[in-house]
Design a protein around this motif. Structure first.
Motif, PDB file in Angstrom:
ATOM      1  N   HIS A 182      16.665   1.284   7.607  1.00  0.00           N
ATOM      2  CA  HIS A 182      17.876   0.590   7.177  1.00  0.00           C
ATOM      3  C   HIS A 182      17.476  -0.599   6.307  1.00  0.00           C
ATOM      4  O   HIS A 182      16.281  -0.867   6.103  1.00  0.00           O
ATOM      5  CB  HIS A 182      18.725   0.159   8.372  1.00  0.00           C
ATOM      6  N   ILE A 183      18.442  -1.342   5.809  1.00  0.00           N
ATOM      7  CA  ILE A 183      18.156  -2.388   4.830  1.00  0.00           C
ATOM      8  C   ILE A 183      17.256  -3.490   5.407  1.00  0.00           C
ATOM      9  O   ILE A 183      16.402  -4.036   4.711  1.00  0.00           O
ATOM     10  CB  ILE A 183      19.461  -2.996   4.255  1.00  0.00           C
ATOM     11  N   GLY A 184      17.409  -3.812   6.688  1.00  0.00           N
ATOM     12  CA  GLY A 184      16.559  -4.836   7.286  1.00  0.00           C
ATOM     13  C   GLY A 184      15.099  -4.432   7.263  1.00  0.00           C
ATOM     14  O   GLY A 184      14.215  -5.234   6.928  1.00  0.00           O
ATOM     15  N   SER A 185      14.830  -3.179   7.619  1.00  0.00           N
ATOM     16  CA  SER A 185      13.456  -2.680   7.589  1.00  0.00           C
ATOM     17  C   SER A 185      12.953  -2.540   6.151  1.00  0.00           C
ATOM     18  O   SER A 185      11.780  -2.795   5.867  1.00  0.00           O
ATOM     19  CB  SER A 185      13.371  -1.329   8.295  1.00  0.00           C
ATOM     20  N   LEU A 186      13.837  -2.141   5.258  1.00  0.00           N
ATOM     21  CA  LEU A 186      13.431  -1.984   3.864  1.00  0.00           C
ATOM     22  C   LEU A 186      13.006  -3.316   3.254  1.00  0.00           C
ATOM     23  O   LEU A 186      12.070  -3.359   2.442  1.00  0.00           O
ATOM     24  CB  LEU A 186      14.572  -1.367   3.047  1.00  0.00           C
ATOM     25  N   VAL A 187      13.667  -4.394   3.610  1.00  0.00           N
ATOM     26  CA  VAL A 187      13.267  -5.716   3.107  1.00  0.00           C
ATOM     27  C   VAL A 187      11.806  -5.992   3.459  1.00  0.00           C
ATOM     28  O   VAL A 187      11.025  -6.441   2.614  1.00  0.00           O
ATOM     29  CB  VAL A 187      14.197  -6.807   3.681  1.00  0.00           C
ATOM     30  N   THR A 188      11.438  -5.724   4.705  1.00  0.00           N
ATOM     31  CA  THR A 188      10.057  -5.946   5.126  1.00  0.00           C
ATOM     32  C   THR A 188       9.104  -5.003   4.418  1.00  0.00           C
ATOM     33  O   THR A 188       8.017  -5.409   3.980  1.00  0.00           O
ATOM     34  CB  THR A 188       9.940  -5.765   6.651  1.00  0.00           C
ATOM     35  N   ALA A 189       9.486  -3.733   4.309  1.00  0.00           N
ATOM     36  CA  ALA A 189       8.631  -2.754   3.637  1.00  0.00           C
ATOM     37  C   ALA A 189       8.391  -3.167   2.178  1.00  0.00           C
ATOM     38  O   ALA A 189       7.255  -3.143   1.685  1.00  0.00           O
ATOM     39  CB  ALA A 189       9.265  -1.372   3.694  1.00  0.00           C
ATOM     40  N   LEU A 190       9.460  -3.541   1.496  1.00  0.00           N
ATOM     41  CA  LEU A 190       9.340  -3.926   0.093  1.00  0.00           C
ATOM     42  C   LEU A 190       8.493  -5.181  -0.068  1.00  0.00           C
ATOM     43  O   LEU A 190       7.614  -5.248  -0.946  1.00  0.00           O
ATOM     44  CB  LEU A 190      10.726  -4.146  -0.509  1.00  0.00           C
ATOM     45  N   ALA A 191       8.730  -6.191   0.765  1.00  0.00           N
ATOM     46  CA  ALA A 191       7.953  -7.429   0.668  1.00  0.00           C
ATOM     47  C   ALA A 191       6.470  -7.160   0.891  1.00  0.00           C
ATOM     48  O   ALA A 191       5.616  -7.692   0.162  1.00  0.00           O
ATOM     49  CB  ALA A 191       8.459  -8.449   1.682  1.00  0.00           C
ATOM     50  N   SER A 192       6.138  -6.345   1.891  1.00  0.00           N
ATOM     51  CA  SER A 192       4.731  -6.074   2.162  1.00  0.00           C
ATOM     52  C   SER A 192       4.100  -5.266   1.033  1.00  0.00           C
ATOM     53  O   SER A 192       2.948  -5.502   0.650  1.00  0.00           O
ATOM     54  CB  SER A 192       4.571  -5.355   3.509  1.00  0.00           C
ATOM     55  N   TRP A 193       4.853  -4.313   0.453  1.00  0.00           N
ATOM     56  CA  TRP A 193       4.341  -3.514  -0.673  1.00  0.00           C
ATOM     57  C   TRP A 193       4.112  -4.400  -1.895  1.00  0.00           C
ATOM     58  O   TRP A 193       3.059  -4.332  -2.543  1.00  0.00           O
ATOM     59  CB  TRP A 193       5.327  -2.397  -1.002  1.00  0.00           C
ATOM     60  N   LEU A 194       5.085  -5.244  -2.214  1.00  0.00           N
ATOM     61  CA  LEU A 194       4.960  -6.122  -3.375  1.00  0.00           C
ATOM     62  C   LEU A 194       3.790  -7.087  -3.201  1.00  0.00           C
ATOM     63  O   LEU A 194       3.040  -7.349  -4.154  1.00  0.00           O
ATOM     64  CB  LEU A 194       6.253  -6.903  -3.597  1.00  0.00           C
ATOM     65  N   ASP A 195       3.630  -7.619  -1.996  1.00  0.00           N
ATOM     66  CA  ASP A 195       2.544  -8.570  -1.772  1.00  0.00           C
ATOM     67  C   ASP A 195       1.186  -7.905  -1.964  1.00  0.00           C
ATOM     68  O   ASP A 195       0.265  -8.495  -2.540  1.00  0.00           O
ATOM     69  CB  ASP A 195       2.652  -9.163  -0.366  1.00  0.00           C
ATOM     70  N   ALA A 196       1.068  -6.668  -1.506  1.00  0.00           N
ATOM     71  CA  ALA A 196      -0.188  -5.936  -1.707  1.00  0.00           C
ATOM     72  C   ALA A 196      -0.445  -5.700  -3.194  1.00  0.00           C
ATOM     73  O   ALA A 196      -1.575  -5.849  -3.679  1.00  0.00           O
ATOM     74  CB  ALA A 196      -0.144  -4.609  -0.951  1.00  0.00           C
ATOM     75  N   ARG A 197       0.597  -5.362  -3.934  1.00  0.00           N
ATOM     76  CA  ARG A 197       0.410  -5.085  -5.369  1.00  0.00           C
ATOM     77  C   ARG A 197       0.067  -6.361  -6.136  1.00  0.00           C
ATOM     78  O   ARG A 197      -0.800  -6.363  -7.017  1.00  0.00           O
ATOM     79  CB  ARG A 197       1.683  -4.457  -5.940  1.00  0.00           C
ATOM     80  N   VAL A 198       0.734  -7.456  -5.817  1.00  0.00           N
ATOM     81  CA  VAL A 198       0.447  -8.725  -6.501  1.00  0.00           C
ATOM     82  C   VAL A 198      -0.997  -9.148  -6.277  1.00  0.00           C
ATOM     83  O   VAL A 198      -1.635  -9.720  -7.173  1.00  0.00           O
ATOM     84  CB  VAL A 198       1.426  -9.820  -6.016  1.00  0.00           C
ATOM     85  N   HIS A 199      -1.545  -8.852  -5.095  1.00  0.00           N
ATOM     86  CA  HIS A 199      -2.912  -9.242  -4.769  1.00  0.00           C
ATOM     87  C   HIS A 199      -3.939  -8.147  -5.051  1.00  0.00           C
ATOM     88  O   HIS A 199      -5.095  -8.260  -4.650  1.00  0.00           O
ATOM     89  CB  HIS A 199      -2.997  -9.666  -3.304  1.00  0.00           C
ATOM     90  N   GLY A 200      -3.520  -7.090  -5.752  1.00  0.00           N
ATOM     91  CA  GLY A 200      -4.443  -6.008  -6.086  1.00  0.00           C
ATOM     92  C   GLY A 200      -5.011  -5.329  -4.857  1.00  0.00           C
ATOM     93  O   GLY A 200      -6.169  -4.875  -4.865  1.00  0.00           O
ATOM     94  N   GLY A 201      -4.194  -5.235  -3.795  1.00  0.00           N
ATOM     95  CA  GLY A 201      -4.689  -4.742  -2.518  1.00  0.00           C
ATOM     96  C   GLY A 201      -4.229  -3.342  -2.165  1.00  0.00           C
ATOM     97  O   GLY A 201      -3.683  -2.603  -2.988  1.00  0.00           O
ATOM     98  N   THR A 202      -4.447  -3.001  -0.915  1.00  0.00           N
ATOM     99  CA  THR A 202      -4.112  -1.691  -0.362  1.00  0.00           C
ATOM    100  C   THR A 202      -2.934  -1.852   0.592  1.00  0.00           C
ATOM    101  O   THR A 202      -2.887  -2.802   1.372  1.00  0.00           O
ATOM    102  CB  THR A 202      -5.325  -1.113   0.401  1.00  0.00           C
ATOM    103  N   TRP A 203      -1.997  -0.899   0.539  1.00  0.00           N
ATOM    104  CA  TRP A 203      -0.803  -0.939   1.386  1.00  0.00           C
ATOM    105  C   TRP A 203      -0.788   0.273   2.292  1.00  0.00           C
ATOM    106  O   TRP A 203      -0.887   1.407   1.824  1.00  0.00           O
ATOM    107  CB  TRP A 203       0.450  -0.979   0.527  1.00  0.00           C
ATOM    108  N   LEU A 204      -0.679   0.028   3.605  1.00  0.00           N
ATOM    109  CA  LEU A 204      -0.709   1.087   4.597  1.00  0.00           C
ATOM    110  C   LEU A 204       0.625   1.179   5.332  1.00  0.00           C
ATOM    111  O   LEU A 204       1.404   0.218   5.357  1.00  0.00           O
ATOM    112  CB  LEU A 204      -1.816   0.821   5.625  1.00  0.00           C
ATOM    113  N   VAL A 205       0.862   2.323   5.942  1.00  0.00           N
ATOM    114  CA  VAL A 205       2.013   2.509   6.825  1.00  0.00           C
ATOM    115  C   VAL A 205       1.495   2.961   8.180  1.00  0.00           C
ATOM    116  O   VAL A 205       0.697   3.897   8.270  1.00  0.00           O
ATOM    117  CB  VAL A 205       3.007   3.546   6.266  1.00  0.00           C
TER     118      VAL A 205
END
Length: 314
Positions: free
Chosen positions: A32-55
């Motif tokens: 749902h949207i609450g979980s998506l906010v967290t998913a998106l923030a964690s994905w964006l943070d990994a991309r900004v830092h040139g990192g790896t994103w896991l689930v």
């Protein structure tokens, strides 16, 4: 306490290295949207830092799991373009790791059995703090079984926290600012393994983050109060310290955290751009793209700018 002495199966307990982040949903219903906010923030943070994103699917609360919800969550993430850089993992496959950690804590004298029932001791409450932030707080354990079971059968296992004068844990949250909690005064000795044999969130997340080499945790601010306990467990187990960023949680009209229980609707996979744009707006990002590819092209630098402008609350 050396990391090499922690024999967790399939674990890589290395010192903090290149950025590795994760999104760790529980399969209690659709995304749902609450979980998506967290998913998106964690994905964006990994991309900004040139990192790896896991689930990582955190599915060890078997009584709350909804059959098929894990695959549904993964399918929704994929439809939104949020695809993990490594194969997803399921926490239920890591039980031996948690047992090893528990044995380690017992060896160093930090663990004891508890005979209290949940009816005797209320263990948690959700509150709104002075800044209007939703906080999930564990109520203080009075230490009933700290010095013995007094004839009761063992039901759960608790970890000892230090005496009040040495129990304050502080960390710098990248969004919320400096956070401090006195474990003895705010929480007390907390449960790691429950009476029903289920593992507590605190020990499971600490062990799994270390085993996966996670360096950065991006999640909802309702978990701020869990972080000092997790840092304490990291210290006891000799695990690397992590960086934290807790984003504001999405709430409903009554101010309750949005969840399946409070009326959250499943993300519409046929409207990915609308869902992503709504999630971005909650994070303070105004994205005006016309398609999903354009959304991510705008969202990554927008997140970098958002972090640069961020003035964490004290």
């Amino acid at each position: 306490m050396s990391q090499a002495n922690l024999d967790f199966p399939d674990s890589t307990l290395a010192s903090r290295g290149p950025y590795r982040g994760r999104f760790a949903p529980s399969p209690t219903g659709p995304l749902h949207i609450g979980s998506l906010v967290t998913a998106l923030a964690s994905w964006l943070d990994a991309r900004v830092h040139g990192g790896t994103w896991l689930v990582r699917i955190e599915d060890i609360d078997f009584q709350r799991n909804v059959p098929g919800a894990d695959r549904d969550i993964l399918a929704t993430l994929e439809a939104l373009g949020l695809i993990a850089d490594e194969a997803p993992q399921w926490q239920s496959g890591h039980l031996a790791r948690f047992e090893s950690a528990l044995e380690r804590l017992q060896t160093v004298g930090k663990l004891y059995p508890c005979g209290c029932t949940r009816r005797e001791i209320a263990d948690s409450v959700t509150t709104i703090d002075a800044n209007g932030r939703l906080r999930h707080q564990t109520l203080i354990y009075p230490g009933t079984c700290r010095n013995g079971l007094h004839g009761r059968p063992a039901r759960a296992w608790r970890v000892r926290v230090p005496d009040p004068q040495a129990a304050t844990v502080c960390f710098n949250d990248r969004w919320q600012g400096t956070q401090c909690q006195n474990l003895a005064e705010a929480v007390g000795d907390f449960v790691l393994k429950r009476a029903d044999g289920m593992w507590a969130y605190q020990i499971a997340v600490v062990v799994d983050d270390a085993a996966q080499g996670i360096t950065d945790v991006v999640r909802g601010a309702d978990l701020l109060d869990s972080t000092p306990r997790q840092i304490y467990l990291q210290q006891l187990l000799g695990l690397p310290a992590l960086r934290y960023l807790h984003v504001p949680v999405v709430v409903n009209t009554e101010g309750e955290k949005l969840s399946k229980q409070t009326g959250a609707r499943a993300i519409d996979r046929n409207q990915p751009l609308a869902a992503l744009t709504e999630a971005a707006r909650h994070l303070g990002l105004e994205i005006h793209a016309q398609d999903v590819e354009g959304f991510y092209r705008e969202a990554v630098p927008a997140w970098a700018n958002r972090l640069a402008r961020l003035t964490p609350a004290a």
